[in-house]
Design a protein around this motif. Sequence first.
Motif, short mmCIF file in Angstrom:
data_model
loop_
_atom_site.label_atom_id
_atom_site.label_comp_id
_atom_site.label_asym_id
_atom_site.label_seq_id
_atom_site.Cartn_x
_atom_site.Cartn_y
_atom_site.Cartn_z
N VAL A 96 -5.04 -1.77 7.70
CA VAL A 96 -5.49 -1.99 6.32
C VAL A 96 -6.74 -1.16 6.05
CG1 VAL A 96 -6.25 -3.71 4.64
CG2 VAL A 96 -4.50 -4.31 6.33
N TRP A 97 -7.66 -1.11 6.99
CA TRP A 97 -8.86 -0.29 6.84
C TRP A 97 -8.48 1.17 6.56
CZ3 TRP A 97 -14.20 -1.11 6.96
CH2 TRP A 97 -14.99 0.04 7.09
N SER A 98 -7.54 1.69 7.31
CA SER A 98 -7.12 3.08 7.14
C SER A 98 -6.52 3.32 5.76
CB SER A 98 -6.12 3.45 8.23
OG SER A 98 -5.68 4.78 8.10
N ALA A 99 -5.70 2.38 5.28
CA ALA A 99 -5.10 2.53 3.95
C ALA A 99 -6.17 2.52 2.87
CB ALA A 99 -4.08 1.41 3.71
N ILE A 100 -7.14 1.62 2.99
CA ILE A 100 -8.24 1.58 2.01
C ILE A 100 -9.08 2.84 2.10
CG2 ILE A 100 -10.35 0.35 1.35
CD1 ILE A 100 -9.00 -2.24 2.33
N HIS A 101 -9.32 3.32 3.31
CA HIS A 101 -10.11 4.53 3.51
C HIS A 101 -9.44 5.73 2.84
CE1 HIS A 101 -12.08 7.87 5.70
NE2 HIS A 101 -13.09 7.02 5.88
N ASP A 102 -8.13 5.84 2.99
CA ASP A 102 -7.39 6.95 2.35
C ASP A 102 -7.52 6.86 0.83
OD1 ASP A 102 -6.61 7.87 4.82
OD2 ASP A 102 -4.57 7.06 4.70
N TRP A 103 -7.39 5.65 0.29
CA TRP A 103 -7.52 5.43 -1.16
C TRP A 103 -8.92 5.81 -1.64
CZ3 TRP A 103 -6.77 4.74 -6.09
CH2 TRP A 103 -7.42 3.77 -6.85
N ALA A 104 -9.94 5.35 -0.94
CA ALA A 104 -11.32 5.67 -1.33
C ALA A 104 -11.57 7.17 -1.26
CB ALA A 104 -12.30 4.91 -0.44
N GLU A 105 -11.05 7.82 -0.23
CA GLU A 105 -11.27 9.26 -0.08
C GLU A 105 -10.60 10.05 -1.20
OE1 GLU A 105 -11.36 12.19 3.69
OE2 GLU A 105 -9.46 11.14 3.40
N GLN A 106 -9.36 9.71 -1.50
CA GLN A 106 -8.66 10.42 -2.57
C GLN A 106 -9.35 10.19 -3.91
OE1 GLN A 106 -4.61 8.98 -2.30
NE2 GLN A 106 -4.52 9.49 -0.12
N TYR A 107 -9.77 8.96 -4.14
CA TYR A 107 -10.44 8.63 -5.40
C TYR A 107 -11.76 9.37 -5.53
CZ TYR A 107 -12.31 5.67 -9.15
OH TYR A 107 -12.84 5.22 -10.34
N ILE A 108 -12.58 9.31 -4.51
CA ILE A 108 -13.91 9.90 -4.57
C ILE A 108 -13.84 11.42 -4.69
CG2 ILE A 108 -15.96 10.34 -3.10
CD1 ILE A 108 -15.66 7.30 -2.32
N ASN A 109 -12.89 12.04 -4.03
CA ASN A 109 -12.77 13.50 -4.10
C ASN A 109 -12.41 14.01 -5.48
OD1 ASN A 109 -13.49 13.69 -1.44
ND2 ASN A 109 -11.45 14.20 -0.69
N ILE A 110 -11.89 13.14 -6.32
CA ILE A 110 -11.59 13.56 -7.70
C ILE A 110 -12.87 13.73 -8.50
CG2 ILE A 110 -10.66 12.67 -9.90
CD1 ILE A 110 -8.26 11.66 -8.35
N TYR A 111 -13.86 12.89 -8.23
CA TYR A 111 -15.07 12.88 -9.06
C TYR A 111 -16.26 13.59 -8.43
CZ TYR A 111 -12.26 9.38 -11.45
OH TYR A 111 -11.24 8.75 -12.10
N ALA A 146 1.69 2.72 -2.21
CA ALA A 146 2.74 3.08 -1.24
C ALA A 146 2.25 2.90 0.18
CB ALA A 146 3.19 4.52 -1.47
N GLY A 147 0.97 3.25 0.41
CA GLY A 147 0.39 3.07 1.73
C GLY A 147 0.34 1.60 2.13
N LEU A 148 0.01 0.73 1.18
CA LEU A 148 -0.02 -0.70 1.47
C LEU A 148 1.38 -1.23 1.77
CD1 LEU A 148 -2.57 -1.94 -1.23
CD2 LEU A 148 -2.97 -1.71 1.23
N ARG A 149 2.37 -0.73 1.07
CA ARG A 149 3.75 -1.15 1.38
C ARG A 149 4.14 -0.73 2.79
NH1 ARG A 149 4.44 0.35 -4.12
NH2 ARG A 149 5.22 2.41 -3.55
#
Length: 659
Positions: free
Chosen positions: A461-476, A625-628
């Motif tokens: 779960v940590w890894s899935a959240i980390h991927d989400w945070a990284e993708q989100y932050i890299n946009i801004y 999708a990562g959470l699924r």
Amino acid sequence: MSFENARSIVPQHNLSGEGVKRGAIDPSLPQNDSPEQRAQRREQINATSTVYQWTTDIPTLPGVPLATQVPADDQPSIEWWFKVLEVGIAILENVAAVRLHPIFSGLSQAAKDIISDALTEAEEIKARVEALREKHRVDEAGPGLESSIEQAVAGSDIEALKGHDSALRDIVTVIIDVLKAEEKADTRSIEAYRDLYQTLPTPGIAYTFQDDDQFARLRVAGPNPMLLCGVDRIPDNFPVTAAQYAAVIDGDNLADALADGRVFLCDYKDLEVLVAGVWKGHAKYVYQPMALFAVPPGGSSIKPVAIQCGQDASQYPVMTPSVSSSEKWGWEMAKFVVQVADCNYHELFVHLAGTHLVSEAIAVATRRNLANVHPLWSLLVPHFEGTLFINNLAVETLINKGGPIDDFFGGTIESSQLAAVQARLRFDFYKKMTPVDFAERNVADPAKLPDYAYRDDALLVWSAIHDWAEQYINIYYADDDAVTGDSELALWAASIASEGHIVGFKPITSRAQLVDVCTMIIFTASAQHAAVNFPQRTVMTFAPAVTGAGWTAAPTEQTGHNKAEWIDYMPPMSLGLLQLSSLELLGSVYYRPLGDYCTNRFPYESWFQDPAIIGDEGPLARFQAGLRAVESRIVARNQHRMHPYVYLQPSQIPTSTNI
């Protein structure tokens, strides 16, 4: 994502100040705004800061930074209330059935009258809730999508919340009134504790809790999987001998096990802050035991090796597993002592301090320092939904003088509160990050500790959240300079460290560090809370398995005890029912799973609005999708586990700490 894809254009956002209910359409960093927009941001933050203010003067948690009030935006949704009230009414129905049981036949007429009046009131609450639910069904069935209708429904939502708030407090009061009416009802037996589940399902642990393997399993897959530490030497004040070890772990020796990293310790010395309390003239007891475990050669799961019921080896002997008639019940007493200590450590240190109170500090700092067009505002605010409200309710009804914690926990309420305060103010943000925590406790290596369900699922779960945070932050954030150039981010980090009193929180100077910080915030509010909250229902409602107080002093020898003496350690039946009812409520409400980002007002629109986030190939879709995928992996793991571990399946993780 490449730097070229990061957003650095000057946005055309509309900053309205109050009443923002969704993530911004065009989030932006302050350095990318025009001077006029930066002034608008500051004006909005200043206005919000008048609503979200700090205090360290809450009497039940002195010194802990909390919000002075629960603003309207932090009130729960109607659907959340329905879930909570349904659980509460089911608990009252169970209480009504239990009070007719022979174990409560000794009640006086006055006590019976209190119960009768309380249950009549409960029926009125139930009718009120059903009326509110029916009204909400009518609202949902209406047009509902036109702006004027939405506004009308939102208004009725907020007004109805006032009634729901009263209803929940009434239910809590009724439960406590019913249980405090009990006067005699103290014929304790394991069967009697099972009989407290009249209309609620009896948890499986009610039939397995005496098993030594179950006792060990709770350290890695129970309510508190956060204390077990790998050790390479036995503490001087816990003199487990090589002979004692060899007698328990067949075919192994202590020196080899220590050298191989297969020995683990739970040490409850931090509970020394607790001062034993009294309930209705009966002394309660708190303990500071030490418990040793080991993985046998070629094995996968830890086995209990030894327990010492206190820190002083001259007073408390080392006890080991035994089936002999002279030693069996002494061992059962020692395990019970550990379970009492673990319950206190779990609720005060791991659950209350380590999730609820940490998230509240970050929630307040976020509202006070980030404009509602800041991208991190949109990312983080959904993970604080309901937190200020539920914490406020806990302060008023759970950890207060005369509340459930005061009754069925061993310490005086003042010392229990102090334990939570100290644990919260010592919480080290970076050391508690999930991968770091496992390394710090020497439990990260699956070769040495193969069977550690919490660790293995938490890392997914940590890894899935980390991927989400990284993708989100890299946009801004185009690069690390964008991070250091963000003035709101700098103030936010400083506020969390100083006003929020979060140990170790430091200036953020890179995108990678910001990703880790956001991952930790989201994980703590969602997955970590789920892992320590929901076992309350499946494990902790059954008092003989886990409870907050002992009712006699810790044993000072292993031999010469019997079953009746073991039963004497358990709480009076009324407190067993109070514990069951309280933890059934806290452990039964699943509201809005991780990855489901919606507003908390009907009609529950999608939270994110930025096309860069919500597109079919965008970060949000990839996160979901990562959470699924994580869900599928955990379900597959559980098919091969002797005992499934479900608390970190994403479908069972609420987005925020809302119960």
